[in-house]
Design a protein around this motif. Structure first.
Motif, PDB file in Angstrom:
ATOM      1  N   SER A  20      54.465 103.910  58.625  1.00 39.48           N
ATOM      2  CA  SER A  20      53.178 103.252  58.831  1.00 39.48           C
ATOM      3  C   SER A  20      52.852 103.154  60.322  1.00 39.48           C
ATOM      4  O   SER A  20      51.711 103.392  60.731  1.00 39.48           O
ATOM      5  N   ILE A  21      53.841 102.827  61.135  1.00 41.21           N
ATOM      6  CA  ILE A  21      53.642 102.734  62.585  1.00 41.21           C
ATOM      7  C   ILE A  21      53.300 104.104  63.154  1.00 41.21           C
ATOM      8  O   ILE A  21      52.370 104.241  63.958  1.00 41.21           O
ATOM      9  N   MET A  22      54.021 105.142  62.736  1.00 41.88           N
ATOM     10  CA  MET A  22      53.747 106.496  63.222  1.00 41.88           C
ATOM     11  C   MET A  22      52.362 106.968  62.779  1.00 41.88           C
ATOM     12  O   MET A  22      51.664 107.640  63.532  1.00 41.88           O
ATOM     13  N   ASN A  23      51.966 106.604  61.573  1.00 41.36           N
ATOM     14  CA  ASN A  23      50.635 106.963  61.085  1.00 41.36           C
ATOM     15  C   ASN A  23      49.553 106.282  61.927  1.00 41.36           C
ATOM     16  O   ASN A  23      48.567 106.920  62.308  1.00 41.36           O
ATOM     17  N   SER A  24      49.752 105.013  62.227  1.00 46.47           N
ATOM     18  CA  SER A  24      48.795 104.292  63.068  1.00 46.47           C
ATOM     19  C   SER A  24      48.713 104.916  64.458  1.00 46.47           C
ATOM     20  O   SER A  24      47.626 105.049  65.034  1.00 46.47           O
ATOM     21  N   PHE A  25      49.857 105.311  64.996  1.00 53.93           N
ATOM     22  CA  PHE A  25      49.901 105.972  66.304  1.00 53.93           C
ATOM     23  C   PHE A  25      49.107 107.273  66.278  1.00 53.93           C
ATOM     24  O   PHE A  25      48.303 107.546  67.170  1.00 53.93           O
ATOM     25  N   ALA A  26      49.320 108.091  65.245  1.00 51.11           N
ATOM     26  CA  ALA A  26      48.632 109.378  65.129  1.00 51.11           C
ATOM     27  C   ALA A  26      47.121 109.183  64.975  1.00 51.11           C
ATOM     28  O   ALA A  26      46.331 109.894  65.612  1.00 51.11           O
ATOM     29  N   VAL A  27      46.715 108.220  64.175  1.00 50.36           N
ATOM     30  CA  VAL A  27      45.282 107.953  63.971  1.00 50.36           C
ATOM     31  C   VAL A  27      44.647 107.471  65.271  1.00 50.36           C
ATOM     32  O   VAL A  27      43.556 107.911  65.645  1.00 50.36           O
ATOM     33  N   ASP A  28      45.337 106.580  65.991  1.00 50.42           N
ATOM     34  CA  ASP A  28      44.818 106.074  67.258  1.00 50.42           C
ATOM     35  C   ASP A  28      44.694 107.200  68.283  1.00 50.42           C
ATOM     36  O   ASP A  28      43.678 107.295  68.986  1.00 50.42           O
ATOM     37  N   LEU A  29      45.696 108.053  68.372  1.00 50.74           N
ATOM     38  CA  LEU A  29      45.660 109.163  69.318  1.00 50.74           C
ATOM     39  C   LEU A  29      44.523 110.125  68.988  1.00 50.74           C
ATOM     40  O   LEU A  29      43.789 110.567  69.879  1.00 50.74           O
ATOM     41  N   LEU A  30      44.339 110.417  67.714  1.00 43.52           N
ATOM     42  CA  LEU A  30      43.259 111.308  67.298  1.00 43.52           C
ATOM     43  C   LEU A  30      41.895 110.692  67.619  1.00 43.52           C
ATOM     44  O   LEU A  30      40.980 111.396  68.065  1.00 43.52           O
ATOM     45  N   ASP A  31      41.772 109.395  67.432  1.00 41.60           N
ATOM     46  CA  ASP A  31      40.527 108.695  67.753  1.00 41.60           C
ATOM     47  C   ASP A  31      40.240 108.758  69.254  1.00 41.60           C
ATOM     48  O   ASP A  31      39.112 109.036  69.666  1.00 41.60           O
ATOM     49  N   ARG A  32      41.263 108.525  70.067  1.00 43.34           N
ATOM     50  CA  ARG A  32      41.086 108.592  71.521  1.00 43.34           C
ATOM     51  C   ARG A  32      40.708 109.997  71.976  1.00 43.34           C
ATOM     52  O   ARG A  32      39.831 110.161  72.827  1.00 43.34           O
ATOM     53  N   LEU A  33      41.386 111.007  71.425  1.00 48.60           N
ATOM     54  CA  LEU A  33      41.074 112.388  71.797  1.00 48.60           C
ATOM     55  C   LEU A  33      39.651 112.756  71.382  1.00 48.60           C
ATOM     56  O   LEU A  33      38.926 113.406  72.138  1.00 48.60           O
ATOM     57  N   GLY A  34      39.252 112.352  70.195  1.00 50.23           N
ATOM     58  CA  GLY A  34      37.895 112.639  69.727  1.00 50.23           C
ATOM     59  C   GLY A  34      36.836 111.971  70.578  1.00 50.23           C
ATOM     60  O   GLY A  34      35.821 112.590  70.921  1.00 50.23           O
ATOM     61  N   ALA A  56      40.115 119.753  77.467  1.00 47.53           N
ATOM     62  CA  ALA A  56      39.881 118.839  78.587  1.00 47.53           C
ATOM     63  C   ALA A  56      40.211 117.405  78.197  1.00 47.53           C
ATOM     64  O   ALA A  56      40.804 116.656  78.987  1.00 47.53           O
ATOM     65  N   ALA A  57      39.862 117.018  76.983  1.00 43.12           N
ATOM     66  CA  ALA A  57      40.151 115.656  76.518  1.00 43.12           C
ATOM     67  C   ALA A  57      41.655 115.409  76.438  1.00 43.12           C
ATOM     68  O   ALA A  57      42.132 114.329  76.797  1.00 43.12           O
ATOM     69  N   ALA A  58      42.404 116.408  75.993  1.00 38.73           N
ATOM     70  CA  ALA A  58      43.865 116.262  75.923  1.00 38.73           C
ATOM     71  C   ALA A  58      44.443 116.079  77.318  1.00 38.73           C
ATOM     72  O   ALA A  58      45.321 115.231  77.533  1.00 38.73           O
ATOM     73  N   LEU A  59      43.962 116.854  78.273  1.00 39.50           N
ATOM     74  CA  LEU A  59      44.457 116.728  79.641  1.00 39.50           C
ATOM     75  C   LEU A  59      44.090 115.382  80.252  1.00 39.50           C
ATOM     76  O   LEU A  59      44.862 114.811  81.028  1.00 39.50           O
ATOM     77  N   LEU A  60      42.915 114.849  79.898  1.00 37.32           N
ATOM     78  CA  LEU A  60      42.484 113.565  80.446  1.00 37.32           C
ATOM     79  C   LEU A  60      43.152 112.371  79.756  1.00 37.32           C
ATOM     80  O   LEU A  60      43.398 111.344  80.391  1.00 37.32           O
ATOM     81  N   ALA A  70      51.112 119.517  74.637  1.00 42.33           N
ATOM     82  CA  ALA A  70      50.073 119.465  73.601  1.00 42.33           C
ATOM     83  C   ALA A  70      49.174 120.689  73.694  1.00 42.33           C
ATOM     84  O   ALA A  70      48.842 121.308  72.671  1.00 42.33           O
ATOM     85  N   VAL A  71      48.778 121.060  74.904  1.00 41.17           N
ATOM     86  CA  VAL A  71      47.904 122.211  75.094  1.00 41.17           C
ATOM     87  C   VAL A  71      48.646 123.500  74.707  1.00 41.17           C
ATOM     88  O   VAL A  71      48.079 124.374  74.046  1.00 41.17           O
ATOM     89  N   ASP A  72      49.925 123.608  75.077  1.00 38.84           N
ATOM     90  CA  ASP A  72      50.714 124.792  74.725  1.00 38.84           C
ATOM     91  C   ASP A  72      50.858 124.956  73.215  1.00 38.84           C
ATOM     92  O   ASP A  72      50.750 126.045  72.681  1.00 38.84           O
ATOM     93  N   GLU A  73      51.101 123.844  72.522  1.00 36.54           N
ATOM     94  CA  GLU A  73      51.293 123.908  71.067  1.00 36.54           C
ATOM     95  C   GLU A  73      50.001 124.158  70.322  1.00 36.54           C
ATOM     96  O   GLU A  73      50.007 124.733  69.246  1.00 36.54           O
TER      97      GLU A  73
END
Length: 74
Positions: A20-34, A56-60, A70-73
């Motif tokens: 659940s914690i990892m899922n919340s982390f992934a959702v938050d990261l995706l929201d920030r990147l978007g 550019a968003a990933a780098l920022l 992240a960019v390489d993958e």
């Protein structure tokens, strides 16, 4: 997340709370990147979000070497 864990470490498991914690982390990261990608698109005065803006968003958004990985993958 579970599939990645099993690919890297087949003998390990993950608890429900940890998942659940990892899922919340992934959702938050995706929201920030978007959000950051949308902001970059707006600054560029474009109407279409493309891979360049996500790059550019990933780098920022991501710190240091993690952004490079992240960019390489991607």
């Amino acid at each position: 997340i579970f599939r990645c864990l099993k690919q890297l470490h087949p003998s390990l498991g993950i608890s429900k709370k940890s998942m659940s914690i990892m899922n919340s982390f992934a959702v938050d990261l995706l929201d920030r990147l978007g959000s950051e990608a949308a902001r970059v698109t707006k600054y560029a005065k474009k109407r279409t979000l493309s891979g360049r803006e996500v790059h550019a968003a990933a780098l920022l958004t991501l710190p240091g070497e993690i952004a490079d990985y992240a960019v390489d993958e991607a």
